[in-house]
Design an enzyme around this catalytic site. Structure first.
Site, PDB file in Angstrom:
ATOM      1  N   ARG A 223      29.689  10.862  -0.336  1.00 52.70           N
ATOM      2  CA  ARG A 223      30.524  11.033   0.849  1.00 52.70           C
ATOM      3  C   ARG A 223      31.979  11.136   0.411  1.00 52.70           C
ATOM      4  NH1 ARG A 223      26.717  12.459   3.733  1.00 52.70           N
ATOM      5  NH2 ARG A 223      25.833  11.192   5.389  1.00 52.70           N
ATOM      6  N   HIS A 271      30.253  20.648   2.345  1.00 47.37           N
ATOM      7  CA  HIS A 271      29.174  19.719   2.713  1.00 47.37           C
ATOM      8  C   HIS A 271      27.854  20.466   2.949  1.00 47.37           C
ATOM      9  CE1 HIS A 271      28.592  15.438   4.486  1.00 47.37           C
ATOM     10  NE2 HIS A 271      27.435  15.914   4.089  1.00 47.37           N
TER      11      HIS A 271
HETATM   12  C1  GLV Z   1      24.076  14.810   4.592  1.00 50.70           C
HETATM   13  O1  GLV Z   1      25.207  14.644   4.252  1.00 50.70           O
HETATM   14  C2  GLV Z   1      23.102  13.759   4.741  1.00 50.70           C
HETATM   15  O2  GLV Z   1      23.468  12.569   4.648  1.00 50.70           O
HETATM   16  O3  GLV Z   1      21.915  14.082   4.951  1.00 50.70           O
END
Ligand code: GLV
Length: 308
Positions: A223, A271
Site C-alpha cells: 500500500r 494500482h
Molecule cells: C488491491 O489493492 C487489493 O488489496 O486487492
C-alpha cells in the site's frame, strides 16, 4: 436477504450476471440503488459507506472485494461485524505476474535501458547471474508465498521477512523486528507485500533504506502508506537506492505535479498489480456466503486486533 455491491460499476455488471445465473436466491443490489436497506445482509465493497449500521441495520457480514482491507478503515466499523477479505486466486495470479515483471525488470536493468532508449544511447551493462541477485520479500502470507514460488525457477537467492517465524523450502526466512536489519542487509531487490496496519505504516523509510546494500532496488506492491515518499526520493538522490517500481501511492491518483511521474529511476503504475476478477472471485465470495448461512467459519475473516 440481499447482497449490496459497492465498488467499480463496470465489474459490478459482471458480478450481477454471475449472481443471477449461479445464486439467484441471493438478491443483488448495486450502490447507490440499495432498495429497502433492512433487507441487506451482506455488503461487498471496496470502501464502506459512513454510518454503516445506521444505513444497513441488518448487515451481517462485510466482504472486502480486495486482498487488503486497510481502505475500509477498520477502526470506524462496529467491533462485532465480521469483515472478510477476498482470497481471490485471480488477485494472487496478478500479484505473481507483477512481481515477476518488476523483479526481472530490475534484475535486467530495464529502467536504465528505457532511459537510454529515450536518449538514443546504445550501451550494454554487465549482467549479474540470477543466483547472485538476492531478492527479499516483506510479508510472508498467501501472496508472498506464491510470489516466491513464481520467482524460484529463475534461480534468484530468495529470502523473506515477517513478524512471526515461517518455514518455506529454499527461502531464507527472517522474523521479527530484531532480524529486520539482517534481512535488509542481504536484499538487492526488496519487495513489499505487507498488509497496511499501524505497525507497518511508513515502514519503508530512510532508516529501513539505510540497512539495504548500497544501490538496492525497491518494489512496493503493498500500500502507498508503507512508503515515506520523500525518503525514497532522498535515497535515490544519494545512490543508496538505484530504482523503484511502485504500484501504490500515499495519495491515489497521483497529483499532476507528483515528483514520481517524471523520475527516471521510478516506474509508476496506477494500482493495477492485481485486480479482483469477478470470474475467479465469485466462487470464493459465494462459498463464504454459503458458509455464513450454514454457520461455518468464513475463509479470510479479519482478526480485528491484528488488522489483517
Ligand atoms: C488491491 O489493492 C487489493 O488489496 O486487492
Amino acid at each position: 436477504m440481499a447482497l449490496l455491491y459497492k465498488a467499480d460499476p463496470v465489474r459490478g455488471e459482471r458480478w450481477r450476471a454471475l449472481f443471477a445465473e449461479q445464486a439467484p436466491d441471493i438478491p443483488w443490489r448495486a450502490w447507490p440503488d440499495i432498495g429497502d436497506p433492512r433487507e441487506i445482509r451482506y455488503l461487498a465493497a471496496w470502501q464502506a459507506p459512513d454510518n454503516l449500521l445506521e444505513l444497513l441495520p441488518n448487515l451481517q457480514v462485510l466482504f472486502a472485494l480486495s486482498a487488503g482491507v486497510d481502505q475500509l478503515d477498520l477502526g470506524r466499523l462496529p467491533e462485532a461485524l465480521p469483515v472478510v477479505r477476498l482470497l481471490d486466486p485471480g488477485i494472487t495470479r496478478g500479484m505473481c505476474e507483477y512481481a515477476s515483471f518488476a523483479v526481472l525488470g530490475l534484475h535486467r536493468d530495464m529502467l536504465r535501458y528505457r532511459q537510454q532508449q529515450a536518449e538514443r544511447r546504445w550501451q550494454a551493462h554487465p549482467l549479474l547471474p540470477a543466483h547472485q541477485r538476492r531478492v527479499g520479500i516483506m510479508g510472508l502470507g498467501l501472496q508472498a508465498r506464491q510470489i516466491l514460488a513464481t520467482l524460484q525457477p529463475y534461480g534468484f537467492a530468495l529470502s523473506g521477512w515477517a513478524r512471526s517465524r515461517h518455514l518455506i523450502p529454499d527461502v531464507d526466512c527472517f522474523a521479527g523486528l530484531e532480524q529486520l536489519p539482517a534481512f535488509l542487509g542481504q536484499c538487492d531487490i526488496l519487495l513489499c507485500v505487507l498488509p497496511l496496519t499501524e505497525q507497518t505504516q511508513g515502514i519503508l523509510d530512510r532508516e529501513l533504506f539505510r540497512h539495504l546494500p548500497r544501490g538496492a532496488a525497491l518494489v512496493n506492491m503493498g500500500r502507498g502508506g508503507h512508503l515515506v515518499e520523500q525518503d525514497l526520493l532522498d535515497a535515490l538522490a544519494s545512490g543508496q537506492l538505484s530504482a523503484a517500481v511502485l504500484d501504490v501511492l500515499q495519495q491515489e491518483p497521483a497529483a499532476p505535479d507528483h515528483p514520481f511521474w517524471q523520475h527516471p529511476q521510478i516506474m509508476l503504475t496506477p494500482h493495477i498489480a492485481a485486480m479482483t476478477q469477478p470470474e475467479s472471485a465469485f466462487a470464493v465470495l459465494l462459498d463464504n456466503i454459503r458458509r455464513h448461512q450454514r454457520g461455518e467459519p468464513m475463509l479470510g475473516q479479519i482478526d480485528r486486533q491484528q488488522g489483517y
